[in-house]
Structure formats: structure tokens, C-alpha cells
Scaffold this motif. Structure first.
Motif, mmCIF file in Angstrom:
data_model
loop_
_atom_site.group_PDB
_atom_site.id
_atom_site.type_symbol
_atom_site.label_atom_id
_atom_site.label_comp_id
_atom_site.label_asym_id
_atom_site.label_seq_id
_atom_site.Cartn_x
_atom_site.Cartn_y
_atom_site.Cartn_z
ATOM 1 N N GLY A 103 23.992 36.348 17.601
ATOM 2 C CA GLY A 103 23.807 35.301 18.600
ATOM 3 C C GLY A 103 25.017 35.024 19.474
ATOM 4 N N LYS A 104 26.049 35.857 19.404
ATOM 5 C CA LYS A 104 27.268 35.668 20.198
ATOM 6 C C LYS A 104 27.621 36.950 20.937
ATOM 7 C CE LYS A 104 28.293 31.455 18.801
ATOM 8 N NZ LYS A 104 28.390 30.334 19.725
ATOM 9 N N ILE A 105 28.212 36.801 22.107
ATOM 10 C CA ILE A 105 28.651 37.956 22.887
ATOM 11 C C ILE A 105 29.920 38.500 22.234
ATOM 12 C CG2 ILE A 105 29.552 38.720 25.116
ATOM 13 C CD1 ILE A 105 27.801 36.401 26.347
ATOM 14 N N SER A 106 29.858 39.748 21.765
ATOM 15 C CA SER A 106 31.036 40.348 21.132
ATOM 16 C C SER A 106 31.810 41.239 22.102
ATOM 17 C CB SER A 106 30.650 41.127 19.877
ATOM 18 O OG SER A 106 29.755 42.169 20.181
ATOM 19 N N THR A 107 31.114 41.775 23.098
ATOM 20 C CA THR A 107 31.810 42.510 24.168
ATOM 21 C C THR A 107 31.123 42.240 25.497
ATOM 22 O OG1 THR A 107 30.504 44.551 23.971
ATOM 23 C CG2 THR A 107 32.518 44.422 22.650
ATOM 24 N N GLN A 108 31.939 42.217 26.535
ATOM 25 C CA GLN A 108 31.440 42.179 27.905
ATOM 26 C C GLN A 108 32.303 43.122 28.712
ATOM 27 O OE1 GLN A 108 31.158 38.347 29.885
ATOM 28 N NE2 GLN A 108 30.934 39.294 31.886
ATOM 29 N N SER A 109 31.669 44.014 29.436
ATOM 30 C CA SER A 109 32.366 44.952 30.310
ATOM 31 C C SER A 109 31.791 44.808 31.709
ATOM 32 C CB SER A 109 32.194 46.393 29.818
ATOM 33 O OG SER A 109 32.721 46.530 28.514
ATOM 34 N N ASP A 110 32.673 44.559 32.684
ATOM 35 C CA ASP A 110 32.264 44.353 34.074
ATOM 36 C C ASP A 110 32.777 45.493 34.950
ATOM 37 O OD1 ASP A 110 31.167 41.907 33.331
ATOM 38 O OD2 ASP A 110 32.932 40.767 33.939
ATOM 39 N N TYR A 111 31.901 45.970 35.826
ATOM 40 C CA TYR A 111 32.211 47.058 36.751
ATOM 41 C C TYR A 111 31.772 46.618 38.134
ATOM 42 C CZ TYR A 111 32.261 49.367 32.236
ATOM 43 O OH TYR A 111 32.520 49.678 30.929
ATOM 44 N N TYR A 112 32.706 46.570 39.085
ATOM 45 C CA TYR A 112 32.367 46.100 40.429
ATOM 46 C C TYR A 112 33.333 46.673 41.459
ATOM 47 C CZ TYR A 112 36.116 42.764 39.403
ATOM 48 O OH TYR A 112 37.312 42.201 39.051
ATOM 49 N N ASP A 113 33.017 46.441 42.719
ATOM 50 C CA ASP A 113 33.798 46.938 43.846
ATOM 51 C C ASP A 113 34.996 46.021 44.085
ATOM 52 O OD1 ASP A 113 34.767 47.947 46.240
ATOM 53 O OD2 ASP A 113 33.042 47.283 47.426
ATOM 54 N N ALA A 114 36.073 46.257 43.345
ATOM 55 C CA ALA A 114 37.275 45.423 43.471
ATOM 56 C C ALA A 114 37.918 45.593 44.851
ATOM 57 C CB ALA A 114 38.269 45.750 42.370
ATOM 58 N N LEU A 115 37.908 46.795 45.394
ATOM 59 C CA LEU A 115 38.493 47.026 46.717
ATOM 60 C C LEU A 115 37.774 46.181 47.768
ATOM 61 C CD1 LEU A 115 40.465 48.536 48.559
ATOM 62 C CD2 LEU A 115 38.774 50.384 48.713
ATOM 63 N N GLY A 116 36.452 46.198 47.749
ATOM 64 C CA GLY A 116 35.674 45.373 48.677
ATOM 65 C C GLY A 116 35.944 43.891 48.482
ATOM 66 N N PHE A 117 36.098 43.471 47.239
ATOM 67 C CA PHE A 117 36.397 42.085 46.908
ATOM 68 C C PHE A 117 37.734 41.670 47.524
ATOM 69 C CE2 PHE A 117 38.028 39.205 43.349
ATOM 70 C CZ PHE A 117 37.347 38.079 43.782
ATOM 71 N N TYR A 118 38.769 42.462 47.291
ATOM 72 C CA TYR A 118 40.113 42.142 47.821
ATOM 73 C C TYR A 118 40.123 42.159 49.345
ATOM 74 C CZ TYR A 118 41.573 42.816 42.988
ATOM 75 O OH TYR A 118 41.701 42.721 41.621
ATOM 76 N N LYS A 119 39.383 43.094 49.942
ATOM 77 C CA LYS A 119 39.307 43.149 51.412
ATOM 78 C C LYS A 119 38.638 41.907 51.964
ATOM 79 C CE LYS A 119 39.418 48.118 52.320
ATOM 80 N NZ LYS A 119 38.650 49.269 52.814
ATOM 81 N N GLN A 120 37.543 41.479 51.343
ATOM 82 C CA GLN A 120 36.844 40.278 51.820
ATOM 83 C C GLN A 120 37.732 39.040 51.722
ATOM 84 O OE1 GLN A 120 32.617 39.760 50.613
ATOM 85 N NE2 GLN A 120 32.874 41.783 49.676
ATOM 86 N N LEU A 121 38.589 39.007 50.716
ATOM 87 C CA LEU A 121 39.488 37.866 50.562
ATOM 88 C C LEU A 121 40.732 37.989 51.444
ATOM 89 C CD1 LEU A 121 39.400 37.207 46.711
ATOM 90 C CD2 LEU A 121 38.150 36.037 48.535
ATOM 91 N N GLY A 122 40.894 39.139 52.104
ATOM 92 C CA GLY A 122 42.059 39.346 52.962
ATOM 93 C C GLY A 122 43.330 39.610 52.187
ATOM 94 N N LEU A 123 43.195 40.050 50.956
ATOM 95 C CA LEU A 123 44.361 40.302 50.117
ATOM 96 C C LEU A 123 44.925 41.705 50.318
ATOM 97 C CD1 LEU A 123 43.136 38.504 46.881
ATOM 98 C CD2 LEU A 123 44.784 37.662 48.583
ATOM 99 N N ILE A 124 44.132 42.589 50.938
ATOM 100 C CA ILE A 124 44.640 43.922 51.292
ATOM 101 C C ILE A 124 44.060 44.330 52.634
ATOM 102 C CG2 ILE A 124 45.083 44.740 48.979
ATOM 103 C CD1 ILE A 124 42.484 46.319 49.144
#
Length: 163
Positions: free
Chosen positions: A142-163
Motif C-alpha cells: 500500500g506504499k510507493i516504494s519506487t518512483q521513476s520520472d522521465y521527462y523533457d528537462a531541456l524543454g522545461f528549462y527552456k520554457q523557464l528561460g533558464l537556458i
């Protein structure tokens, strides 16, 4: 007449046996736990979200590359960090999750406005963003023992104007 009653009784007995042996979705089955966890994120309740973690949870963000280990570390380093930096965060499941045994995965969209500072000291950009990704969870007891996230970090940083 007796034969009909006998058949009806046998059918009722078979149906009641089937219904009593078919497991209903318990509150701690993997998809239910993950859905409640996602709802806690969207309610911006980091304590509630972290309550779905096992004490020894491993939280892996592929863009970071190094897992966060332990319930308190995952709450502070991931959930609190995101909800403080993006207080209007919305995490939306795209379609139905895929569940097998103790694993649950789904595609998602995460959006909001970066109106707060990040835990690493990066100042708020006050820019909105919308990113897509996928997560894989393992749920045990009944508990989360692992969570793995995969996403477009480059797109995220670009949208935030960090790169």
C-alpha cells in the motif's frame, strides 16, 4: 419444479462464490495508491503526498540522474521543492495508467507558473510551462516504494528561460 429450484440455488451459490472470491479494488492496490498520490500533489498537500511513500522510498528523476532515498528526503527534495517553486502546479495523467502486479506507469503533463524559488537557490522566473513525461511506480504493502520520472528537462528549462 424441483429441478428449477435446484438450478436456481446452484446458480445463486456459484454467483455468490464468484463475487466473494473476486477481489474488489482495495484502498492499497497499486493504481488506487498512485491516483491518491497524484490527487495529493494537485491539492498542493506535500505531507499528504509523502504519506503514500514507504519509509525507504527511492525517487529517481532521470534528468537529475541521482536517486533521492527515504520518505523525508523525497518529501523535502522533490515534493516540497516543486510545490514551493510552482504553487499552482497541475499534474495530469494522460489516459489510463498501465498496471501490472505492483507496477503502475502512465504518461503525464505537468504545468504551472514558476513563481517561487527552487531549493537550489534558483530564483523564480515567473514563467509558465507545460511539460510531458512518464512515471513508473512500484507499490508494496500500500506504499510507493519506487518512483521513476522521465521527462523533457531541456524543454522545461527552456520554457523557464533558464537556458
Amino acid at each position: 419444479m424441483y429441478r428449477r429450484q435446484l438450478l436456481a440455488a446452484a446458480g445463486a451459490l456459484g454467483l455468490s462464490t464468484l463475487l466473494s472470491s473476486t477481489p474488489a479494488f482495495a484502498a492499497d492496490d497499486a493504481p488506487t495508491v498512485v491516483a491518491a498520490y497524484l490527487a495529493a500533489w494537485n491539492a498542493h498537500d506535500s505531507s499528504k503526498a509523502a504519506s503514500y511513500f514507504a519509509e525507504d522510498v527511492t525517487y529517481y528523476d532521470a534528468s537529475v540522474g541521482k536517486p533521492v532515498n527515504g520518505k523525508d528526503a523525497a518529501k523535502i527534495g522533490v515534493i516540497d521543492n516543486f510545490l514551493n517553486a510552482v504553487p499552482d502546479a497541475v499534474w495530469t495523467m494522460k489516459g489510463d495508467p498501465i498496471a501490472a502486479s505492483d507496477k503502475v506507469s502512465f504518461e503525464w503533463e505537468f504545468s504551472g507558473t514558476n513563481s517561487g524559488a527552487w531549493a537550489d537557490g534558483t530564483a523564480a522566473t515567473n514563467k509558465t510551462f507545460k511539460i510531458t513525461g512518464a512515471s513508473v511506480f512500484t507499490v508494496k504493502d500500500g506504499k510507493i516504494s519506487t518512483q521513476s520520472d522521465y521527462y523533457d528537462a531541456l524543454g522545461f528549462y527552456k520554457q523557464l528561460g533558464l537556458i
